[in-house]
Design a protein around this motif. Structure first.
Motif, mmCIF file in Angstrom:
data_model
loop_
_atom_site.group_PDB
_atom_site.id
_atom_site.type_symbol
_atom_site.label_atom_id
_atom_site.label_comp_id
_atom_site.label_asym_id
_atom_site.label_seq_id
_atom_site.Cartn_x
_atom_site.Cartn_y
_atom_site.Cartn_z
ATOM 1 N N GLY A 103 0.878 -1.232 -0.032
ATOM 2 C CA GLY A 103 0.006 -0.010 -0.138
ATOM 3 C C GLY A 103 0.765 1.221 -0.053
ATOM 4 O O GLY A 103 0.996 2.029 -1.007
ATOM 5 N N TYR A 104 1.578 1.507 0.981
ATOM 6 C CA TYR A 104 2.568 2.581 1.260
ATOM 7 C C TYR A 104 3.660 2.285 1.945
ATOM 8 O O TYR A 104 3.690 1.785 3.272
ATOM 9 N N LEU A 105 4.845 2.508 1.207
ATOM 10 C CA LEU A 105 6.012 2.318 1.972
ATOM 11 C C LEU A 105 6.424 3.119 3.072
ATOM 12 O O LEU A 105 6.629 4.311 2.976
ATOM 13 N N TYR A 106 6.524 2.511 4.226
ATOM 14 C CA TYR A 106 6.597 3.309 5.515
ATOM 15 C C TYR A 106 7.967 3.031 6.165
ATOM 16 O O TYR A 106 8.371 3.846 7.058
ATOM 17 N N GLY A 107 8.709 1.902 5.983
ATOM 18 C CA GLY A 107 9.913 1.689 6.519
ATOM 19 C C GLY A 107 10.898 1.068 5.373
ATOM 20 O O GLY A 107 10.298 0.430 4.636
ATOM 21 N N PHE A 108 12.352 1.217 5.549
ATOM 22 C CA PHE A 108 13.212 0.651 4.435
ATOM 23 C C PHE A 108 14.463 0.729 5.297
ATOM 24 O O PHE A 108 14.815 1.502 5.907
#
Length: 346
Positions: free
Chosen positions: A294-299
């Protein structure tokens, strides 16, 4: 007098058991040789998940498993380490939980001198934690200039003092006794704080909307782009404060995260991951992978893997995905609410 065969056998067994027990005791705790996934949580409470590096062991809520009914706090923001301790910042509760990084047993709570704490680093027995303070609003026009760094004595786990920044502050790194702090919203400067004097030095102009920041071999790598202008990777050579930039093409507007691993710069745009050499002068437009989330929130990139966290809907449990460096999915983990970061406990 000669020992009997029976006594010799008994002594041999005793020595074997003793040596075996010593081997068993080499383990520091169940959470070594793996990584934590920090789950921001909803309006209630956050959590911390753990996976071993080989994915054979997984704990969805390591803090509760270790500490029972004690609450880690709201809106978990960051974990930083010092020795055998981990410091879990709960920004919504104005508290830093001090735990053993290998057992996750609670040692102390730091709950004074904090106002919306964000990120922390350690230098010579002190923690330096950025605080967003009151935030900007129509009712609080000074919210963009009242951020500060809290100085915490790690020997006593107590707040010592604050360093006022007269600016906003977010992520930070420490190098050679100085703090380098990004201003993500309203300034084109990189803040520089001298730890010894607890004073601001001349800032470094890098451009607005700076967020992710990493240091490697005396160079800062800063990603600009989540909030406005054309995305860029800014390189600051700390020896002479010289600045160079890699400006992204329009197709890569809105870059989100950056990490450095094995002399390569990894960065994200949307749900796609790219990489270039640290010495590169142009951005790559060929993605290593594009994740279905859905939405990249951590990397993060570490241990020959790429780690991605899906924000989900901030209400229900979400997912973390681990890929090879060539973009092959290795593992999918169901974690807590709003996973926003990865922290490695090797």
């Amino acid at each position: 007098m000669k020992l009997s065969k029976l006594l010799l056998i008994a002594l041999s067994v005793s020595l074997f058991v003793s040596c075996s027990n010593d081997d068993d005791n080499d383990s520091k705790g169940q959470y070594e040789n793996g990584f934590f996934i920090l789950n921001e949580g909803s309006a209630d409470v956050g959590s911390v998940s753990f996976s071993s590096n080989d994915f054979s062991a997984f704990t969805k809520d390591a803090y509760t498993t270790a500490n029972g009914n004690d609450l880690v706090g709201k809106y978990l923001q960051n974990i930083f380490f010092d020795g055998d301790r981990a410091y879990i910042i709960a920004g919504g509760s104005n508290v830093i939980n001090v735990v053993n990084r290998y057992t996750f047993k609670l040692i102390a709570k730091i709950d004074s001198g904090l106002a919306n704490p964000r990120y922390g680093v350690v230098k010579d027995g002190k923690a330096y934690v950025t605080n967003a303070n009151t935030y900007f609003s129509a009712k609080n026009p000074n919210g963009n200039t009242d951020d500060y760094v809290a100085v915490i004595n790690l020997a006593t786990n107590t707040f010592e003092s604050k360093i006022n920044l007269n600016a906003t502050a977010n992520r930070l790194v420490e190098n050679n006794g100085k703090l380098y702090i990004t201003e993500p919203y309203n300034n084109d400067k990189l803040l520089v704080v001298n730890i010894a004097t607890k004073a601001l030095e001349a800032p470094i102009t890098i451009g607005s909307s700076a967020d992710s920041i990493e240091e490697d071999n005396g160079t800062l790598y800063i990603l600009r782009g989540p909030y406005g202008d054309r995305s860029e990777i800014v390189k600051v050579k700390l020896a002479d404060k010289s600045v160079s930039k890699i400006t992204f093409p329009e197709s890569l507007d809105g870059a989100g995260f950056l990490d450095i691993y094995q002399n390569k710069i990894y960065y994200t745009v949307g749900n796609s991951v790219y990489s270039i050499a640290e010495s590169a002068t142009e951005a790559s437009t060929t993605a290593i992978l594009t994740a279905n989330l859905g939405y990249l929130y951590g990397f993060a990139v570490n241990n020959n893997h790429i780690y991605l966290a899906d924000s989900g809907d901030y209400k229900a449990d979400s997912k973390a995905y681990i890929y090879s460096l060539t973009g092959s999915l290795q593992k999918e983990l169901t974690v807590g609410v709003g996973p926003n970061g990865f922290y490695f406990n090797d």
